[in-house]
Design an enzyme around this catalytic site. Sequence first.
Site, PDB file in Angstrom:
ATOM      1  N   LYS A   4      28.024  66.570  53.681  1.00 33.08           N
ATOM      2  CA  LYS A   4      28.101  67.034  55.385  1.00 33.08           C
ATOM      3  C   LYS A   4      27.044  68.406  55.367  1.00 33.08           C
ATOM      4  O   LYS A   4      27.092  69.470  54.878  1.00 33.08           O
ATOM      5  CB  LYS A   4      29.212  67.069  56.533  1.00 33.08           C
ATOM      6  CG  LYS A   4      29.945  65.736  56.611  1.00 33.08           C
ATOM      7  CD  LYS A   4      27.977  64.946  58.105  1.00 33.08           C
ATOM      8  CE  LYS A   4      28.569  63.811  57.825  1.00 33.08           C
ATOM      9  NZ  LYS A   4      27.391  62.828  58.002  1.00 33.08           N
ATOM     10  N   ASP A  55      27.227  75.869  51.063  1.00 31.86           N
ATOM     11  CA  ASP A  55      29.162  75.115  50.672  1.00 31.86           C
ATOM     12  C   ASP A  55      29.244  75.930  49.407  1.00 31.86           C
ATOM     13  O   ASP A  55      28.371  74.893  48.827  1.00 31.86           O
ATOM     14  CB  ASP A  55      29.682  73.899  50.999  1.00 31.86           C
ATOM     15  CG  ASP A  55      31.240  74.036  50.645  1.00 31.86           C
ATOM     16  OD1 ASP A  55      31.679  74.750  49.992  1.00 31.86           O
ATOM     17  OD2 ASP A  55      31.526  72.836  51.489  1.00 31.86           O
ATOM     18  N   TYR A  91      25.366  60.983  48.605  1.00 37.58           N
ATOM     19  CA  TYR A  91      25.559  61.412  49.859  1.00 37.58           C
ATOM     20  C   TYR A  91      26.227  63.042  49.348  1.00 37.58           C
ATOM     21  O   TYR A  91      26.859  62.480  48.025  1.00 37.58           O
ATOM     22  CB  TYR A  91      26.967  61.598  50.658  1.00 37.58           C
ATOM     23  CG  TYR A  91      27.787  62.370  51.377  1.00 37.58           C
ATOM     24  CD1 TYR A  91      27.167  62.086  52.614  1.00 37.58           C
ATOM     25  CD2 TYR A  91      28.784  62.834  51.295  1.00 37.58           C
ATOM     26  CE1 TYR A  91      27.577  63.048  54.279  1.00 37.58           C
ATOM     27  CE2 TYR A  91      29.005  63.964  52.131  1.00 37.58           C
ATOM     28  CZ  TYR A  91      28.309  64.012  53.431  1.00 37.58           C
ATOM     29  OH  TYR A  91      29.467  64.975  54.289  1.00 37.58           O
TER      30      TYR A  91
HETATM   31  P1  13P Z   1      32.476  69.965  53.864  1.00 34.97           P
HETATM   32  O1  13P Z   1      30.905  69.023  54.740  1.00 34.97           O
HETATM   33  O2  13P Z   1      32.916  71.310  55.138  1.00 34.97           O
HETATM   34  O3  13P Z   1      32.593  70.482  52.750  1.00 34.97           O
HETATM   35  O4  13P Z   1      33.999  68.593  54.139  1.00 34.97           O
HETATM   36  C1  13P Z   1      33.740  67.709  53.280  1.00 34.97           C
HETATM   37  C2  13P Z   1      35.101  66.785  53.479  1.00 34.97           C
HETATM   38  O5  13P Z   1      34.802  65.696  53.264  1.00 34.97           O
HETATM   39  C3  13P Z   1      36.244  67.107  54.822  1.00 34.97           C
HETATM   40  O6  13P Z   1      36.976  66.587  54.736  1.00 34.97           O
HETATM   41 MG    MG Z   2      32.731  71.654  51.807  1.00 37.09          MG
HETATM   42 MG    MG Z   3      31.600  72.402  55.254  1.00 39.11          MG
END
Ligand code: 13P
Ligand code: MG
Ligand code: MG
Length: 366
Positions: A231, A11, A228
């Site tokens: 994700k 990302d 963190y």
């Molecule tokens: P991503 O991990 O896809 O960047 O999404 C983060 C998030 O907290 C979306 O609510």
């Molecule tokens: Mg993101």
């Molecule tokens: Mg993502």
Amino acid sequence: MRVTVSVLKADVGGFVGHSNMHPRLVEIARESLDAAKIDGKIIDYYVAYCGDDLNLIVTHTKGEDSPEIHKLAWDVFLRCTEAAKKLKLYGAGQDLLSDAFSGNLKGMGPGYAEMELEERKSEPIIIFMADKTSPGAWNLPLYKIFADPFNTPGLVIDPSMHDGFVFEVMDVVDNKVALLSTPEESYDLLVLIGASSRYMVRSVYRKSDGAIAAKASVQRLNFMAGRYVGKDDPVLVVRCQSGFPAVGEVLEAFAFPHLVEGWMRGSHNGPLMPVAFEDATPARFDGPPRVIAAGFQLSDGQLIGPVDLFRDRSFDYTRVKALEITDYMRRHGPFEPHRLHLEEMEYTTLPDVLKKLGSRFKDAED
Ligand code: 13P
Ligand code: MG
Ligand code: MG
Ligand code: 13P
């Protein structure tokens, strides 16, 4: 011919918020990989994206964990991050944890799944890419594809698959791996991979000859960074047909929109919805979590494709079901099991709240 399929993802900035990919980043990735192809560094490439995650699909002959291929991907991600910063895209460079490349993407932030294989007479592969979830999301479909005869009749009726498959399971907390053989160790396997935030399937092999059948990305950004940072939206490569599950058996495992973690602020469970490439644009409550499937035929390492496999209407009911589940889960608001268990949450105010309330907590009487 021995070919390596590398799927490397990061990302590098969301457009708008965490919902989608800015076309400029795709352009930059294509330009960079095109140059590498002309230079003969790689055989072929395809740039895909799912939500805010950029996926570089690259074929080459340099094997898995090649410093040259990882550096190529790292440089693409850096270039894209630069553009994302100029456009002030959201979370620009979110997944790049370090400034200096040290020979391998391991521990650097981006996720990757790589598979070196001896290309067969016909080599159909499917690359799955997901957003708003984690690599544990592949556990249930991988079990269905390679160990559940109700999903994959080939396990019962195809002599070349009848011995079963071996799963490599990673404990992402203790950083250990174990091999478990199916069907005979299915129950042991399930007790582990049913706990999909800790035990994740990393590879699957055909038992009869040890041939590689599937590879998943199992990087856990949150543990790697000690805090963190996003994700770890995962990718998965699966070989199909002639001694492996048929394309339709592989896709069938996604007809059930199972609950996965990673939705909204990385802190919620929601259904994994299989969608067409053009619909990989999580919106409602930043979701629900999405998965796309890119089908390719490899031909001397050339990526013939992709076919957008979830675009097919046979997945319409699954999408409707996923949206019903979305509605149902949302109505739990801040309650589990919509909200993740405390240890798995990206965001928490609990320590602050406990501190504030500290003296108000009295010993409970028996
Ligand atoms: P991503 O991990 O896809 O960047 O999404 C983060 C998030 O907290 C979306 O609510
Ligand atoms: Mg993101
Ligand atoms: Mg993502
Ligand atoms: P074909 O007979 O079209 O090759 O299909 C074989 C198969 O296994 C389909 O699931």
